[in-house]
Write an enzyme that holds these catalytic residues in place. Structure first.
Site, mmCIF file in Angstrom:
data_model
loop_
_atom_site.group_PDB
_atom_site.id
_atom_site.type_symbol
_atom_site.label_atom_id
_atom_site.label_comp_id
_atom_site.label_asym_id
_atom_site.label_seq_id
_atom_site.Cartn_x
_atom_site.Cartn_y
_atom_site.Cartn_z
ATOM 1 N N HIS A 84 12.813 -0.613 6.257
ATOM 2 C CA HIS A 84 11.365 -0.395 6.267
ATOM 3 C C HIS A 84 10.860 -0.522 7.693
ATOM 4 O O HIS A 84 11.464 -1.193 8.538
ATOM 5 C CB HIS A 84 10.663 -1.425 5.390
ATOM 6 C CG HIS A 84 10.890 -1.227 3.926
ATOM 7 N ND1 HIS A 84 10.079 -1.799 2.975
ATOM 8 C CD2 HIS A 84 11.834 -0.531 3.240
ATOM 9 C CE1 HIS A 84 10.508 -1.459 1.768
ATOM 10 N NE2 HIS A 84 11.575 -0.698 1.911
ATOM 11 N N GLU A 86 8.460 -2.245 8.979
ATOM 12 C CA GLU A 86 8.226 -3.627 9.414
ATOM 13 C C GLU A 86 9.532 -4.323 9.791
ATOM 14 O O GLU A 86 9.590 -5.052 10.792
ATOM 15 C CB GLU A 86 7.549 -4.443 8.303
ATOM 16 C CG GLU A 86 6.231 -3.878 7.833
ATOM 17 C CD GLU A 86 6.334 -2.988 6.609
ATOM 18 O OE1 GLU A 86 5.435 -3.062 5.752
ATOM 19 O OE2 GLU A 86 7.304 -2.217 6.506
ATOM 20 N N CYS A 114 5.425 -4.777 1.621
ATOM 21 C CA CYS A 114 5.980 -5.072 0.300
ATOM 22 C C CYS A 114 6.471 -6.530 0.268
ATOM 23 O O CYS A 114 6.375 -7.260 1.254
ATOM 24 C CB CYS A 114 7.129 -4.118 -0.002
ATOM 25 S SG CYS A 114 8.591 -4.407 1.024
ATOM 26 N N CYS A 117 9.225 -7.257 2.950
ATOM 27 C CA CYS A 117 8.676 -7.322 4.304
ATOM 28 C C CYS A 117 7.780 -8.546 4.474
ATOM 29 O O CYS A 117 7.794 -9.191 5.527
ATOM 30 C CB CYS A 117 7.935 -6.042 4.631
ATOM 31 S SG CYS A 117 9.043 -4.613 4.736
#
Length: 186
Positions: A84, A86, A114, A117
């Site tokens: 992801h 992040e 999410c 993260c």
């Protein structure tokens, strides 16, 4: 002086971008000019994801008003569900500072983090999170869950939402409309 030419003169390097036209219309200043600049950098990262047919989410990490980590979703290209935006930005920032703790840093991300993260953000001890669009299915900073504010640890992270939310939503909408059209035409 319009804000678009002002960014170019300061070397932010956003000369040609699909998002550029959307952003530099008159907006009330709810955040500082620097916050808008850094979120714009996150939107530029999201565009990279869009160009690579990834879900268009981008992130940057800032320390002392300098970007020290950048990331965009790369789950498809890396075949890695943890890639992801992040997570990639956190790794880059930690490498830059040679520290697992980023307690003097700010995270700017186009979409609400999410659960995975949010956990990584807490353990890295990021000071502030700025995000654009809420994520109603998987968001863990206020929409679905709020792991950041309701964490059982002695970690205080400030959350700011809504910065360039329409631009962030526009990128997501473009991506998913394209996916639906491709799948629907088979």
């Amino acid at each position: 002086m319009d804000r678009a030419s002002d960014f170019g003169s300061e070397g932010w390097g956003f000369e040609s971008s699909r998002v550029y036209k959307l952003i530099f219309t008159y907006l009330p200043m709810l955040f500082s000019e620097k916050d808008y600049q850094f979120m714009y950098a996150a939107l530029s990262e999201a565009e990279k994801a869009l160009d690579e047919d990834e879900v268009p989410i981008g992130a940057v990490i800032v320390h002392n008003d300098r970007i020290i980590g950048r990331g965009y979703n790369q789950t498809e290209s890396l075949n890695d569900s943890t890639a992801h935006a992040e997570m990639i930005a956190l790794t880059a920032a930690s490498n830059h500072l040679q520290s697992k703790f980023l307690d003097e840093c700010k995270l700017y991300v186009t979409v609400e983090p999410c659960i995975m993260c949010a956990g990584a953000i807490m353990t890295s001890r990021i000071k502030d999170i700025y995000f654009g669009a809420f994520e109603p299915k998987f968001g863990a900073c206020g929409s679905r869950l709020n792991l950041i504010e309701n964490n059982p640890y002695n970690i205080k992270i400030n959350i700011y939402s809504g910065i360039y939310s329409e631009e962030s939503k526009h990128l997501l909408k473009s991506f998913f409309e394209k996916k639906r059209n491709i799948t629907g035409s088979d």
